[in-house]
Design an enzyme around this catalytic site. Structure first.
Site, mmCIF file in Angstrom:
data_model
loop_
_atom_site.group_PDB
_atom_site.id
_atom_site.type_symbol
_atom_site.label_atom_id
_atom_site.label_comp_id
_atom_site.label_asym_id
_atom_site.label_seq_id
_atom_site.Cartn_x
_atom_site.Cartn_y
_atom_site.Cartn_z
ATOM 1 N N HIS A 361 -11.819 27.703 49.521
ATOM 2 C CA HIS A 361 -12.042 28.668 50.608
ATOM 3 C C HIS A 361 -11.014 28.437 51.714
ATOM 4 O O HIS A 361 -10.370 29.378 52.165
ATOM 5 C CB HIS A 361 -13.462 28.513 51.143
ATOM 6 C CG HIS A 361 -13.839 29.523 52.175
ATOM 7 N ND1 HIS A 361 -13.773 30.879 51.940
ATOM 8 C CD2 HIS A 361 -14.290 29.381 53.457
ATOM 9 C CE1 HIS A 361 -14.170 31.538 53.032
ATOM 10 N NE2 HIS A 361 -14.483 30.651 53.958
ATOM 11 N N LYS A 392 -5.176 31.516 51.153
ATOM 12 C CA LYS A 392 -5.159 32.011 52.534
ATOM 13 C C LYS A 392 -3.968 31.498 53.333
ATOM 14 O O LYS A 392 -3.654 32.063 54.388
ATOM 15 C CB LYS A 392 -6.458 31.631 53.249
ATOM 16 C CG LYS A 392 -7.698 32.339 52.703
ATOM 17 C CD LYS A 392 -8.942 31.929 53.474
ATOM 18 C CE LYS A 392 -10.192 32.565 52.906
ATOM 19 N NZ LYS A 392 -10.606 31.979 51.621
#
Length: 470
Positions: A361, A392
């Site tokens: 994540h 990300k």
């Protein structure tokens, strides 16, 4: 989850962490076994070994992928950009952001729906619906299901489950501006339907004539994985043959930027946008907002083989749960996340030792990055041979679409044998202990991969993929 960087004075109380005498089964890691699988939640050596699904009607395979990203709407170009360590973060120019302390983001530029949406409809839609429709249709093309090929499937058993964290943010913001400046009589009649988070799924089904399960899930930044998990269960339960599933968000609008600024959650590295998102780096200072869509075509193996579909990977299983702790911050003890990982492995029929790749994540927040790593280390006692990276770091945090875009990166890694780097690893946190594929791509033969997404409200989700083996 994206935690705020300062302590919130919230009216919602935190719940004390579950004590050691909780009724949850505590995971123990016995001596490593290489010849047999074992149940990952077993607390004694006599537990049954985990087994993967054998029934072709219940095995779920991935046959198509589609996206809209800061690198464009082609999956190959997207992954090539990731492998090259290219950053898609830049100054926001969608609106005047000069008054904001954060002026950077993973803003999509030059998007065109082309032949996928007619011009009249396109003018009315929010970007959230545009991205969903285009990504969904591209995924079907990838699955060998262009318009003239869709007679191969029973549309009453084909569904759509594309979620969104925030729905039609631009349409809502423009409606509020109209209300304040011109009064309610000037508000568009399309404001209500096009702000709803379910409208992407609904419109995609209308375009395709898919009459199977259709709804959206909104679980903040865990949305996509929640949708994959639910879609796979529809297939496993025999309620659908094929599902288009994933997530979409287009939240780079003034009110959302201002809201995240108010949370003190965003990086303020405006002078060097491309190094702003730096998961696991000691100098990280917050998330970078992104936007896009990422969807998969999921279907049961029997159905896919009968129609001669390209099989890209296999969805092995997943899990969802809740921290039940705080509206923005992760549990410091990692119990929610570690429990979710273990449950995912049980659902997948996979042992801890079989996992050798994690798409994390990793949002580039001070607390969240290490909280996730600590939870991972509760499950993976031996990190040797496990690679972990952060998509990300290059595309920013795409909110409800993040898990979808990361699932595509995970599947491309399985297909190509190449892991994209985690860029901006200048001063790594020593406590991470995993190989984070720092700054340069790496070759890696993936056995089992997991992809994790967590969201405001304590929503946790983990899904598992592998190469397809008949």
């Amino acid at each position: 989850m994206m935690e705020a960087q300062t302590i919130f004075h919230l009216t919602v109380p935190s719940v004390s962490p579950v004590c050691k005498r909780s009724s949850l089964i505590i995971f123990k890691s016995p001596t490593r076994i290489t010849t047999t699988r074992r149940h990952v939640t077993a607390s004694h050596s006599s537990a049954a070994a985990p087994t993967r699904e054998k029934d072709a009607k219940k095995r779920v395979v991935i046959t198509g992928m589609g996206l809209v990203s800061v690198f464009g709407s082609d999956v190959g170009t997207y992954y090539d950009s990731l492998l090259a360590g290219k950053s898609g973060i830049n100054l926001i120019d969608k609106f005047d952001a000069s008054a904001f302390p954060t002026r950077i983001g993973g803003q999509i530029r030059g998007f065109e729906s082309n032949e996928y949406i007619d011009r009249k409809t396109d003018r009315r839609l929010d970007d959230c619906q545009r991205y969903c429709i285009v990504a969904g249709k591209k995924a079907l093309e990838d699955a060998g299901l262009r318009s003239h090929e869709q007679s191969k499937i029973n549309k009453e058993r084909a569904g759509v489950l594309v979620g969104s964290g925030l729905g039609g943010a631009t349409v809502l913001y423009q409606g509020l501006e109209t209300l304040m400046e011109s009064g309610y009589k000037k508000i568009s009649p399309f404001l209500v339907p096009y702000t709803l988070s379910n409208m992407g799924s609904a419109l995609l089904a209308v375009h395709l004539g898919f009459m199977g399960p259709n709804y959206s899930i909104s679980a903040a930044c865990a949305t996509s994985n929640f949708c994959f998990y639910a879609a796979a269960n529809h297939i496993r339960e025999g309620k659908a043959d094929l599902m288009i599933a994933g997530g979409v968000d287009a939240v780079i609008v003034p009110v959302q930027l201002g809201g995240f600024v108010a949370c003190n959650a965003l990086s303020q590295r405006n002078d060097d946008p491309q190094t702003a998102s730096r998961p696991w780096d000691k100098d990280r200072d917050g998330i970078v907002m992104g936007e896009g869509a990422g969807v998969l075509v999921m279907e049961n193996l029997e159905h896919a083989m009968k129609r001669g579909a390209p099989i890209l990977a296999e969805y092995l299983g997943g899990a969802i749960n809740c921290d039940a702790y705080h509206i923005t911050n992760p549990r410091f003890d990692g119990l929610g996340v570690s429990s979710c990982i273990r449950s995912c492995l049980v659902d997948a029929g996979v042992s801890v030792e079989e996992v050798n790749y994690i798409n994390a994540h990793a949002t580039s927040t001070v607390i969240g990055d290490l909280a996730e790593v600590n939870a991972l280390k509760k499950v993976f006692k031996n990190t040797e041979g496990i690679k972990m990276n952060a998509t990300k770091s290059m595309i920013g945090h795409c909110m409800g679409a993040a898990g979808g875009m990361e699932a595509i990166a995970t599947i491309k890694a399985i297909q190509t044998g190449w892991l994209h780097p985690t860029i901006n690893q200048f001063n790594p946190e020593p406590d991470v202990e995993f190989d984070t594929v720092a700054n340069q791509k790496q070759q890696h033969e993936i056995n089992v991969a997991i992809s994790s997404s967590f969201g405001f409200g304590g929503h946790n989700s983990v899904i598992a993929f592998s190469a397809f083996k008949p």
